[in-house]
Design an enzyme around this catalytic site. Structure first.
Site, short mmCIF file in Angstrom:
data_model
loop_
_atom_site.label_atom_id
_atom_site.label_comp_id
_atom_site.label_asym_id
_atom_site.label_seq_id
_atom_site.Cartn_x
_atom_site.Cartn_y
_atom_site.Cartn_z
CE1 TYR A 100 59.55 72.42 41.76
CE2 TYR A 100 60.94 72.91 43.66
CZ TYR A 100 59.78 73.11 42.94
OH TYR A 100 58.84 74.01 43.38
CE LYS A 138 59.17 75.96 40.57
NZ LYS A 138 58.01 76.63 39.96
CB SER A 171 60.30 80.98 41.62
OG SER A 171 61.48 80.21 41.63
#
Length: 280
Positions: free
Chosen positions: A150, A154, A135
């Site tokens: 983004y 994650k 991650s």
């Protein structure tokens, strides 16, 4: 002599994935590794009897299934799955198109789910295994302007991995979230960090963040990818590996800053938070 674990590593032609694969092969581990380009992967790693390079479209269930089957056919089993493939996307939420945002989720989240779904039948049958999802500290701390999508990918990866850990623990399968900080890889290079097609100039903080990542941070990251790869390999050798493994001093410090901030906010608003109980 104990059989060495068989590793399956995605996104292995560069960066942290490449470092992991090279170190594993140097230690005599059997490794299957994926990339979109098998030529780039083979060139980067070199020839080794314990190495199975695979050209895989991770967003295709069939392509992933074929890769997992090929790994089991060659090595007889899979023990450690490293979901490392992914890319960065920088842009304000208003700037990014639906297509740009969904593609980041396709690669960073749904491709990981494809690998997990295809690998788990083998791990369940063995009653053992370890799924390591790479991650980011951005999966725990979201205060990075321009990295909203983004971070969302994650955060999603962290959440599904936490749930996965409880689902597979009774079957003898371990699960680890690796949350790296900044490592000196090509993650911030043009071929790994995607920028929006539609720029809105009013987002000055986003442009400043984008410029800093592309021109100041890139090449000056504090983390050594070789040491990071070694740490991940070490985690896989532990009998009781961690669920959350933050990688790098910057990640360590950012994680504590987030926890301290949340704790302070909880206490600041505690009276209102707990006032919602049904009266006896």
């Amino acid at each position: 002599m104990e059989q060495k674990k068989v590793w399956f590593v995605t996104g292995a032609s560069k960066g942290l994935g490449l470092s992991i694969v090279k170190q594993l092969l140097a230690q005599g581990f059997p490794v299957a590794a994926t990339s979109r380009s098998i030529d780039a992967l083979s060139k980067a790693v070199g020839s080794d009897d314990n190495f199975l390079p695979l050209s895989v479209d991770l967003t295709s269930e069939k392509s992933v299934a074929d890769a997992v089957d090929a790994t089991v056919k060659k090595f007889g089993r899979i023990d450690v799955v490293v979901n490392n493939a992914g890319y960065g996307l920088v842009g304000a939420l208003e700037e990014l198109t639906d297509e740009e945002s969904r593609e980041n989720f396709n690669v960073n989240v749904f491709a990981v789910l494809n690998v997990i779904r295809k690998a788990l039948p083998h791990l369940r049958k063995q009653g053992s295994g370890h799924i390591i999802n790479i991650s980011s500290i951005a999966g725990f701390v979201g205060t990075f302007p321009g990295f909203g999508i983004y971070c969302a990918t994650k955060f999603a990866l962290d959440g599904l991995t936490e749930a996965l850990s409880e689902e597979v623990k009774p079957m003898g399968i371990h699960t680890t979230i690796v949350g790296p900080g900044y490592f000196r890889t090509n993650f911030l290079a043009a071929d790994s960090l995607v920028t929006p097609k539609n720029i809105i100039e009013e987002y000055t903080t986003v442009r400043e963040t984008q410029h800093a990542h592309q021109h100041s941070y890139n090449g000056n990251q504090a983390g050594d990818p070789e040491k990071g790869a070694a740490a991940i390999i070490r985690i896989a050798s532990e009998q009781q590996p961690p669920l959350h493994f933050f990688l790098g001093e910057d990640a360590y410090n950012l994680a504590y800053s987030k926890m301290d901030a949340v704790k302070a906010e909880l206490e600041s608003w505690k009276e209102l938070t707990v006032s919602t109980a049904v009266e006896a």
